[in-house]
Motif scaffolding. Structure first.
Motif, short mmCIF file in Angstrom:
data_model
loop_
_atom_site.label_atom_id
_atom_site.label_comp_id
_atom_site.label_asym_id
_atom_site.label_seq_id
_atom_site.Cartn_x
_atom_site.Cartn_y
_atom_site.Cartn_z
N SER A 174 -1.52 0.43 3.16
CA SER A 174 -2.56 0.50 2.48
C SER A 174 -2.32 0.43 0.92
O SER A 174 -1.18 0.80 0.56
N LEU A 175 -3.13 0.04 0.22
CA LEU A 175 -2.88 -0.26 -1.15
C LEU A 175 -4.44 0.21 -1.83
O LEU A 175 -5.43 -0.12 -1.40
N SER A 176 -4.42 1.00 -2.77
CA SER A 176 -5.48 1.37 -3.37
C SER A 176 -5.12 1.74 -5.09
O SER A 176 -4.10 2.10 -5.25
N MET A 177 -6.37 1.41 -5.75
CA MET A 177 -6.00 1.27 -7.17
C MET A 177 -7.27 2.36 -7.89
O MET A 177 -8.24 2.14 -7.43
N ASP A 178 -6.80 3.42 -8.66
CA ASP A 178 -7.68 4.27 -9.52
C ASP A 178 -7.92 3.48 -10.62
O ASP A 178 -7.11 3.74 -11.53
N SER A 179 -8.96 2.97 -11.13
CA SER A 179 -9.21 2.35 -12.17
C SER A 179 -9.14 3.21 -13.52
O SER A 179 -8.84 2.98 -14.66
N LYS A 180 -9.51 4.33 -13.07
CA LYS A 180 -10.11 5.44 -14.25
C LYS A 180 -8.67 5.77 -14.77
O LYS A 180 -8.47 6.02 -15.92
N ASP A 181 -7.76 6.22 -14.04
CA ASP A 181 -6.36 6.79 -14.21
C ASP A 181 -5.26 5.88 -14.05
O ASP A 181 -4.10 6.05 -14.62
N ASN A 182 -5.70 4.45 -13.63
CA ASN A 182 -4.65 3.28 -13.53
C ASN A 182 -3.54 3.72 -12.86
O ASN A 182 -2.31 3.60 -13.01
N LYS A 183 -3.76 4.41 -11.80
CA LYS A 183 -2.99 4.80 -10.64
C LYS A 183 -2.69 3.90 -9.56
O LYS A 183 -3.93 3.68 -9.02
N LEU A 184 -1.75 3.40 -9.22
CA LEU A 184 -1.60 2.56 -7.86
C LEU A 184 -0.95 3.50 -6.86
O LEU A 184 -0.05 3.91 -7.02
N THR A 185 -1.86 3.57 -5.56
CA THR A 185 -1.36 4.31 -4.49
C THR A 185 -0.83 3.19 -3.43
O THR A 185 -1.72 2.41 -2.73
N VAL A 186 0.36 3.31 -2.88
CA VAL A 186 0.85 2.48 -1.95
C VAL A 186 1.41 3.45 -0.85
O VAL A 186 2.26 4.27 -1.05
N SER A 187 0.97 2.96 0.35
CA SER A 187 1.49 3.76 1.65
C SER A 187 2.01 2.70 2.64
O SER A 187 1.44 1.51 2.83
N GLY A 188 2.89 2.80 3.55
CA GLY A 188 3.49 2.26 4.70
C GLY A 188 4.79 2.55 4.61
O GLY A 188 5.54 3.41 4.14
N ASP A 189 5.56 1.51 5.47
CA ASP A 189 6.95 1.69 5.43
C ASP A 189 7.69 0.39 4.67
O ASP A 189 7.87 -0.85 5.05
N PHE A 190 8.07 0.74 3.41
CA PHE A 190 8.58 -0.12 2.40
C PHE A 190 9.42 0.64 1.55
O PHE A 190 9.83 1.82 1.56
N ASP A 191 10.30 -0.29 0.65
CA ASP A 191 11.21 0.11 -0.20
C ASP A 191 10.65 0.67 -1.63
O ASP A 191 10.00 -0.32 -2.44
N PRO A 192 10.30 1.41 -2.02
CA PRO A 192 9.71 2.12 -3.23
C PRO A 192 10.45 1.47 -4.50
O PRO A 192 9.85 1.20 -5.50
N VAL A 193 11.87 1.48 -4.51
CA VAL A 193 12.49 1.02 -5.61
C VAL A 193 12.32 -0.53 -5.83
O VAL A 193 11.94 -0.67 -7.16
N LYS A 194 12.10 -1.18 -4.72
CA LYS A 194 11.71 -2.65 -5.16
C LYS A 194 10.30 -3.03 -5.50
O LYS A 194 10.29 -3.76 -6.43
N VAL A 195 9.45 -2.02 -4.99
CA VAL A 195 7.97 -2.02 -5.86
C VAL A 195 8.04 -1.95 -7.06
O VAL A 195 7.45 -2.67 -7.94
N VAL A 196 8.69 -0.80 -7.53
CA VAL A 196 8.58 -0.41 -8.80
C VAL A 196 9.50 -1.55 -9.85
O VAL A 196 8.93 -1.74 -10.79
N ASN A 197 10.37 -1.99 -9.29
CA ASN A 197 11.00 -2.98 -10.03
C ASN A 197 10.15 -4.13 -10.30
O ASN A 197 10.14 -4.70 -11.34
N LYS A 198 9.45 -4.50 -9.22
CA LYS A 198 8.48 -6.08 -9.18
C LYS A 198 7.60 -5.30 -10.61
O LYS A 198 7.15 -6.42 -11.18
N LEU A 199 6.95 -4.50 -10.24
CA LEU A 199 5.96 -3.92 -11.23
C LEU A 199 6.24 -3.81 -12.53
O LEU A 199 5.70 -4.25 -13.63
N ARG A 200 7.65 -3.36 -12.92
CA ARG A 200 8.15 -3.26 -14.22
C ARG A 200 8.53 -4.44 -14.98
O ARG A 200 8.72 -4.47 -16.06
#
Length: 121
Positions: free
Chosen positions: A30-56
Motif C-alpha cells: 500500500s502507498l499513501s501520501m499525507d499532502s499536509k505534511d508531505n509524508k509518504l507512507t509505503v508498506s509491503g515487502d520491499f527494499d526501503p534503501v532502493k525506494v529512498v535512493n530513487k526518491l532522492r
C-alpha cells in the motif's frame, strides 16, 4: 515492512510522479501520501534503501521511520522473532545508509603555481 519518508514536493504533479516512482517497485502493498505534511507512507515487502535512493534522485527526502507493519494474523512467536530480526537488519541498513550519505562532497582546486613540476600544464 512500513516506511515513512518526508519528501519535499511542490505541486500535485510532483506528488503523482513520486507515487508513480514508488509504486513501480516490486512488493509494494500500500502507498499513501499525507499532502499536509508531505509524508509518504509505503508498506509491503520491499527494499526501503532502493525506494529512498530513487526518491532522492528527484527530490529532497528524509527518512522518518522504518519498521514492521502491524499485522495480527495470529502468527506464532517464532515467526515474530524472525520478522523482528529482519526488521532490525533493515533498520541497521537504513542507519548505515544515512551515515554514509550524510556528508557533503567537498572539492579542492590546486592551482598550477603550487605544482611547478607538472608535465601536462
Amino acid at each position: 515492512m512500513k516506511l515513512v519518508v518526508k519528501v519535499e514536493l511542490h505541486d500535485d504533479r510532483d506528488r503523482r510522479k513520486a507515487m508513480r516512482v514508488v509504486s513501480s517497485f516490486e512488493g509494494i502493498g500500500s502507498l499513501s501520501m499525507d499532502s499536509k505534511d508531505n509524508k509518504l507512507t509505503v508498506s509491503g515487502d520491499f527494499d526501503p534503501v532502493k525506494v529512498v535512493n530513487k526518491l532522492r534522485k528527484s527530490w529532497h527526502t528524509e527518512i522518518v521511520s522504518v519498521g514492521a507493519a502491524k499485522e495480527d494474523d495470529g502468527k506464532k512467536d517464532e515467526g515474530k522473532k524472525e520478522e523482528g530480526k529482519k526488521d532490525d537488519q533493515v533498520a541497521n541498513l537504513v542507519k548505515a545508509y544515512q551515515a554514509y550519505y550524510s556528508t557533503p562532497v567537498t572539492y579542492y582546486h590546486v592551482s598550477p603555481e603550487e605544482t611547478p613540476n607538472c608535465v601536462i600544464c
